[in-house]
Design a protein around this motif. Structure first.
Motif, short mmCIF file in Angstrom:
data_model
loop_
_atom_site.label_atom_id
_atom_site.label_comp_id
_atom_site.label_asym_id
_atom_site.label_seq_id
_atom_site.Cartn_x
_atom_site.Cartn_y
_atom_site.Cartn_z
N THR A 1 4.79 6.95 0.42
CA THR A 1 5.74 5.89 0.74
C THR A 1 5.08 4.52 0.61
OG1 THR A 1 6.86 7.34 2.32
CG2 THR A 1 7.28 4.98 2.51
N ALA B 1 7.89 -0.15 5.89
CA ALA B 1 8.23 0.54 4.64
C ALA B 1 9.58 0.06 4.12
CB ALA B 1 8.25 2.05 4.87
N ARG C 1 0.85 -1.19 0.00
CA ARG C 1 0.00 0.00 0.00
C ARG C 1 0.89 1.24 0.00
NH1 ARG C 1 -4.47 0.32 4.43
NH2 ARG C 1 -5.59 1.37 2.75
N ASN C 2 0.30 2.36 -0.34
CA ASN C 2 0.98 3.64 -0.24
C ASN C 2 0.47 4.40 0.98
OD1 ASN C 2 2.75 3.67 -2.54
ND2 ASN C 2 0.92 3.88 -3.83
N ARG C 3 1.37 4.97 1.76
CA ARG C 3 0.99 5.87 2.83
C ARG C 3 0.56 7.21 2.23
NH1 ARG C 3 6.03 4.20 6.81
NH2 ARG C 3 5.00 2.37 7.74
N PRO C 4 -0.08 8.06 3.04
CA PRO C 4 -0.51 9.36 2.52
C PRO C 4 0.61 10.17 1.88
CG PRO C 4 -1.59 8.93 4.60
CD PRO C 4 -0.59 7.83 4.41
N ASP C 5 1.85 9.98 2.36
CA ASP C 5 2.97 10.74 1.77
C ASP C 5 3.54 10.06 0.53
OD1 ASP C 5 4.35 8.55 2.76
OD2 ASP C 5 5.61 9.69 4.13
N SER D 1 4.21 -5.00 9.55
CA SER D 1 4.28 -4.14 8.37
C SER D 1 5.54 -3.29 8.44
CB SER D 1 3.05 -3.23 8.27
OG SER D 1 2.99 -2.33 9.36
N TYR E 1 4.63 0.68 1.48
CA TYR E 1 4.94 -0.23 2.57
C TYR E 1 4.25 -1.56 2.33
CZ TYR E 1 0.33 0.42 4.80
OH TYR E 1 -1.02 0.45 5.07
#
Length: 210
Positions: free
Chosen positions: A156, A181, A150-154, A179, A158
């Motif tokens: 990144t 990154a 998945r992508n984090r809000p920024d 989990s 992970y």
């Protein structure tokens, strides 16, 4: 047995876990501390012991850095992550600590559907379809293993890793999850996580008092 914040989940009423984990690989980060300890003092003692037995050269700064990381990991888990226990993967002090979360949940509904839900096997926000496989241990039987990205809000990327089993006998759904990154770090931990799973069994809560 301490009762953590379940964040909306239902803790198993009949089952709990027995884990024969490798004490050279895993640091317990449990919801309650031994008598006479708090988060800071427990982290300080563990950090000192872990460095002392590592065989590596180290300084007080190294011990303090590990103490701070262990204390912060504990603060970030209970009340924030839906789990009942956690263990920190640290087979080599040159690695960053990685938390493995253990959830002991009340079995609900269809087993396959519930285990897929616990492992996020149909995560709509995954960047690609999650990889879903059977995973079997002698003590837990056949469950699921799911890895997803998945992508984090920024932005990144992970990875999330989950293993889940149902114990029909104790009406319990067991979840192991982690989990990171740092995709290489998580990948390196997988063999040890799977050994941890093989050393885990679901038991009756009554056995805790035997």
């Amino acid at each position: 047995m301490s009762e953590p914040t379940s964040l909306g989940g239902l803790t198993s009423k009949k089952g709990w876990v027995r884990i024969g984990y490798d004490q050279q690989t895993w640091i317990p980060s449990l919801p309650a501390f031994p008598e006479g300890y708090d988060n800071e003092s427990y982290a300080a003692e563990v950090a000192q012991i872990w460095w002392a037995k590592s065989g590596l050269d180290y300084s007080p700064v190294d011990v303090a850095r590990l103490r701070a990381m262990l204390a912060e990991i504990h603060r970030s888990i209970y009340g924030h992550i839906p789990c009942h226990l956690a263990f920190i993967h640290l087979p080599d002090l040159r690695l960053m600590p990685l938390a493995l979360y253990v959830g002991v949940w009340q079995a609900q509904g269809d087993a396959t559907e519930q285990l897929r839900m616990l492992c996020h096997a149909a995560d709509p926000d995954a960047v690609e379809p999650p990889v879903v496989e059977d995973f079997t241990t002698e003590r837990l039987g056949t469950g699921l293993r799911v890895i997803r990205y998945r992508n984090r809000p920024d932005g990144t990327l992970y990875a999330g890793l989950g293993y889940a089993w149902r114990s029909a006998e104790y009406e319990t759904d067991l979840l192991l999850s982690a989990s990171s990154a740092d995709l290489g770090r998580l990948q390196r931990a997988i063999p040890d996580i799977e050994e941890f799973a093989r050393a885990t069994s679901v038991i009756s809560q009554a056995e805790l008092h035997d």
